[in-house]
Design an enzyme around this catalytic site. Structure first.
Site, PDB file in Angstrom:
ATOM      1  N   ASP A  31      14.652  69.256  93.683  1.00 59.03           N
ATOM      2  CA  ASP A  31      14.865  70.605  93.179  1.00 59.03           C
ATOM      3  C   ASP A  31      15.557  70.543  91.818  1.00 59.03           C
ATOM      4  O   ASP A  31      16.121  69.518  91.434  1.00 59.03           O
ATOM      5  CB  ASP A  31      15.680  71.442  94.165  1.00 59.03           C
ATOM      6  CG  ASP A  31      17.068  70.869  94.421  1.00 59.03           C
ATOM      7  OD1 ASP A  31      17.204  69.623  94.425  1.00 59.03           O
ATOM      8  OD2 ASP A  31      18.012  71.647  94.613  1.00 59.03           O
ATOM      9  N   GLU A  97      19.750  70.188  96.383  1.00 55.85           N
ATOM     10  CA  GLU A  97      20.895  69.637  95.642  1.00 55.85           C
ATOM     11  C   GLU A  97      21.497  70.667  94.705  1.00 55.85           C
ATOM     12  O   GLU A  97      22.710  70.694  94.496  1.00 55.85           O
ATOM     13  CB  GLU A  97      20.438  68.408  94.861  1.00 55.85           C
ATOM     14  CG  GLU A  97      21.576  67.506  94.394  1.00 55.85           C
ATOM     15  CD  GLU A  97      22.132  67.875  93.045  1.00 55.85           C
ATOM     16  OE1 GLU A  97      23.219  67.382  92.696  1.00 55.85           O
ATOM     17  OE2 GLU A  97      21.495  68.657  92.312  1.00 55.85           O
TER      18      GLU A  97
END
Length: 402
Positions: A31, A97
């Site tokens: 991400d 994250e």
């Protein structure tokens, strides 16, 4: 070109002995931070990767889709040369994250069995210190992120109509924020530096060998004055000691022009970046206790609340263990230069968490250069760094098996 390079590498290392009892864990995230070409100054649509002047521009090219792809390319290269991987591998690709670290930490603790047979851990995050020379981080700062809420009414008020009859909550907030650091940027919260470990002579000597130009950095960012011009002191201020940064205020008029409103509530945001041996829980208590005392001294009729929003532990590892020795040899082989051993001022709490859960050594193996601008506009990775980074990862797998 990459495959021919690896084929030559394998022929050179025909004495390779597979040690399949080793299990190496690689961790990266897929991400990315949000991006907007319209408002953030991107030279291209951030989610359309564009190559320009030997660089790949786009969100995630350096942090962390590029490094994730590098590992897959390294494995593909071994396969295409019909060479067995020298170690067993496990991968963790994180998808939250940037948005929900707590969920990932909870999942790791819950699925701890997945980590039980791991011998070495490698995290593919971070970037080099400089642009042209590779570096390997062996420590990172942690963080504590705080909010201060000040409320004066149940709705916004017009300053012309109500100004003077109520106390401005922004004034209260500025009073508190202005008493967190001094003019030199030093944290003035009592006890903030108590647990910072002293610099050892061995560590101090390491700074002498780091290739870094402070003046070039100052010119690159357009800063009139840095806190330190001495290289060692400058780098230590970025990595070795805690710092406090104020990040903004919610509830105020942040757009252009005038808006004569007294906000009903404002929220001030600030963080402290912690260094190894500092515990987030202890720092959080010191900060809240300090702000509570300041608020009592302020004697304001407004409502106040200060609290911890999020935190992550700092991390440090020994550069003398086998994992770091393997990373050092692989980096030297891939780039034909000895890497700088550095700390990093940023925070990647999963490094400390993995080290804590497994009692194994964690190594950070970056691909990106120091000017990749991760998480900001025009994030990029050099094409050459992606190619050499794939070589680095292939060589690391061999070196860790020795």
């Amino acid at each position: 070109m990459l495959y021919s390079w690896l084929l030559g590498l394998v022929k050179k290392w025909q004495h390779m002995v597979l040690r399949l009892n080793l299990m190496t864990l690689e961790l990266s995230h897929l991400d990315v931070s949000s991006a907007s070409a319209k408002h953030k100054g991107w030279i291209n649509e951030p989610f359309m990767m564009v190559e320009k002047d030997g660089k790949l521009y786009g969100r995630g090219t350096s942090d962390g889709k590029g490094p994730s792809l590098g590992w897959l390319h390294a494995i593909e290269a071994y396969q295409n040369t019909k060479t067995d991987l020298p170690v067993n591998l496990k991968f963790i690709y994180v998808g939250t994250e940037k948005s929900d670290k707590w969920h990932f930490e909870h999942l790791l603790k819950k699925k701890k069995m997945f980590l039980e047979d791991v011998t070495y851990i490698c995290v593919s995050d971070s970037t080099w210190l400089d642009v042209n020379k590779p570096s390997i981080p062996y420590g990172m700062r942690g963080f504590c992120f705080f909010h201060i809420e000040i409320s004066c009414a149940k709705k916004d008020l017009h300053s012309g109509h109500h100004g003077g009859s109520v106390l401005d909550p922004i004034s209260d907030l500025m009073y508190l924020l202005n008493r967190l650091v001094d003019l030199e940027g030093n944290i003035i919260i009592p006890g903030a530096y108590d647990d910072v470990e002293p610099v050892t002579p061995e560590e101090e000597k390491m700074y002498e060998n780091i290739d870094y130009d402070v003046i070039k950095f100052q010119e690159a960012i357009g800063c009139q004055k840095l806190k330190f011009n001495d290289k060692a002191k400058f780098l230590m201020s970025r990595w070795r000691f805690p710092c406090l940064s104020i990040h903004g205020v919610e509830g105020t008029n942040s757009k252009d022009g005038f808006k004569t409103i007294l906000p009903k509530k404002v929220i001030g945001k600030f963080s402290i970046h912690l260094v190894p041996n500092q515990e987030p829980e202890k720092i959080s208590k010191l900060v809240i206790d300090y702000l509570d005392k300041l608020w009592i001294m302020r004697r304001s009729p407004n409502t106040y609340k200060a609290y911890l929003v999020n935190c992550g532990k700092p991390w440090i590892s020994s550069i003398h263990n086998e994992n770091y020795k393997a990373a050092w040899r692989a980096t030297k082989h891939a780039y034909d230069v000895e890497p700088d051993m550095i700390r990093d001022g940023r925070s990647i709490p999963v490094t400390a968490l993995l080290q804590e859960l497994t009692s194994k050594n964690v190594v950070m193996l970056p691909l990106g250069a120091g000017d990749d601008d991760s998480d900001t506009e025009n994030e990029k990775i050099d094409v050459q760094n992606l190619i050499c980074g794939t070589k680095l990862m292939a060589a690391y797998l061999y070196e860790i098996a020795q």
